[in-house]
Scaffold this active site. Sequence first.
Site, PDB file in Angstrom:
ATOM      1  N   GLY A  18       0.850  -1.218  -0.123  1.00  0.00           N
ATOM      2  CA  GLY A  18      -0.132   0.091   0.125  1.00  0.00           C
ATOM      3  C   GLY A  18       0.792   1.331   0.080  1.00  0.00           C
ATOM      4  O   GLY A  18       0.599   2.129   0.649  1.00  0.00           O
ATOM      5  N   ALA A  19       1.675   1.373  -0.939  1.00  0.00           N
ATOM      6  CA  ALA A  19       2.737   2.541  -0.753  1.00  0.00           C
ATOM      7  C   ALA A  19       2.498   3.394  -2.018  1.00  0.00           C
ATOM      8  O   ALA A  19       3.531   4.267  -2.250  1.00  0.00           O
ATOM      9  CB  ALA A  19       4.067   1.980  -0.990  1.00  0.00           C
ATOM     10  N   GLY A  24       2.255   4.740   3.605  1.00  0.00           N
ATOM     11  CA  GLY A  24       3.064   3.822   2.836  1.00  0.00           C
ATOM     12  C   GLY A  24       4.190   4.537   1.816  1.00  0.00           C
ATOM     13  O   GLY A  24       5.445   4.125   1.830  1.00  0.00           O
ATOM     14  N   SER A 146      -2.997   0.796  14.933  1.00  0.00           N
ATOM     15  CA  SER A 146      -3.779   2.074  15.222  1.00  0.00           C
ATOM     16  C   SER A 146      -3.793   1.995  16.579  1.00  0.00           C
ATOM     17  O   SER A 146      -4.093   0.698  17.164  1.00  0.00           O
ATOM     18  CB  SER A 146      -4.913   2.478  14.306  1.00  0.00           C
ATOM     19  OG  SER A 146      -5.677   3.381  14.707  1.00  0.00           O
ATOM     20  N   TYR A 171     -13.394  -1.778  11.988  1.00  0.00           N
ATOM     21  CA  TYR A 171     -12.007  -1.228  11.849  1.00  0.00           C
ATOM     22  C   TYR A 171     -11.278  -1.497  13.209  1.00  0.00           C
ATOM     23  O   TYR A 171     -10.122  -1.920  12.908  1.00  0.00           O
ATOM     24  CB  TYR A 171     -12.092   0.182  11.545  1.00  0.00           C
ATOM     25  CG  TYR A 171     -10.738   0.878  11.520  1.00  0.00           C
ATOM     26  CD1 TYR A 171     -10.137   0.453  10.361  1.00  0.00           C
ATOM     27  CD2 TYR A 171     -10.138   1.575  12.493  1.00  0.00           C
ATOM     28  CE1 TYR A 171      -8.660   1.225  10.377  1.00  0.00           C
ATOM     29  CE2 TYR A 171      -8.745   2.049  12.296  1.00  0.00           C
ATOM     30  CZ  TYR A 171      -7.986   2.010  11.405  1.00  0.00           C
ATOM     31  OH  TYR A 171      -6.961   2.308  11.033  1.00  0.00           O
TER      32      TYR A 171
END
Length: 290
Positions: A18-19, A24, A146, A171
Amino acid sequence: MNQNADRSMTDRIVLITGATGGIGRATALGLAERGAHVAITGRDRARTDDARREIERVGGGEVDVFVADLSSQAEVRRLADDVLERLPRLDVLINNVGGYWNTRHVTVDGLEHTFALNHLAPFLLTNLLRDRLTQSAPSRIVTVSSNAQALGRIDFDDLQGERSYSGSRAYNQSKLANVLFTYELARRLEGTSVTVNALHPGVVNTGFGADDPAPIQRLFVPLARPFMKSPARGAATSILLASSPELAETTGRFFANGNQARSSPRSYNQADAARLWKVSAELVGLEQSE
């Protein structure tokens, strides 16, 4: 390329999922500037190539690009095969990809999207790359969680949110799953010189959750943006865990804003961690190991 930059990651191969944007991309830029050979993943070829060009300008070296939608288990497996074929070594794996969806979506595998992308994708990818990471040791696995993990609870009776779905609950559960996975994997990799850590990057100004935001996000985010971290500051803890010599032997820990921190009491429940591992392995079709 900044000729005076810290080049402590020279010759180290780092894969960041995910960059193409946000944390990312900033992580990839920071590690490339430190001399790392960076490999990145993204869903969209054009965006991934755009990220590659910027990272190559900063780092001065070639960047490997892998295009895959990690919400699909078939694509995670294809990605792992491509990585094993193209990267002779893997010094650092950064499980960065993740997202938030306010309404329930189902992946091509019939799984709830948040759980599939945020937890099952890094679980499967890490396990598929585990032997290469062990062979490359000393190596590191870094997973972006997170502080939402503190609000999370693993609902083993309704992991997919089929009976009752809430975007925030899904989430929070997925972020707690990241930490439980980190601690369990650290236990399983003890003695291999592969370290495993998770982190909270801070509240960062990115497009996170923009595809399907909650009403509170629509209201709160525009007001909060001036006070949020930049992606570069948000990437600092990921970069620290990937590169710091002082953390070379630190494993099974949670970091927040650059410092080691206590995660939620639920995250230290080893019975839940073992149960989550077993359920996750079944959901992704992995053979049970150790």
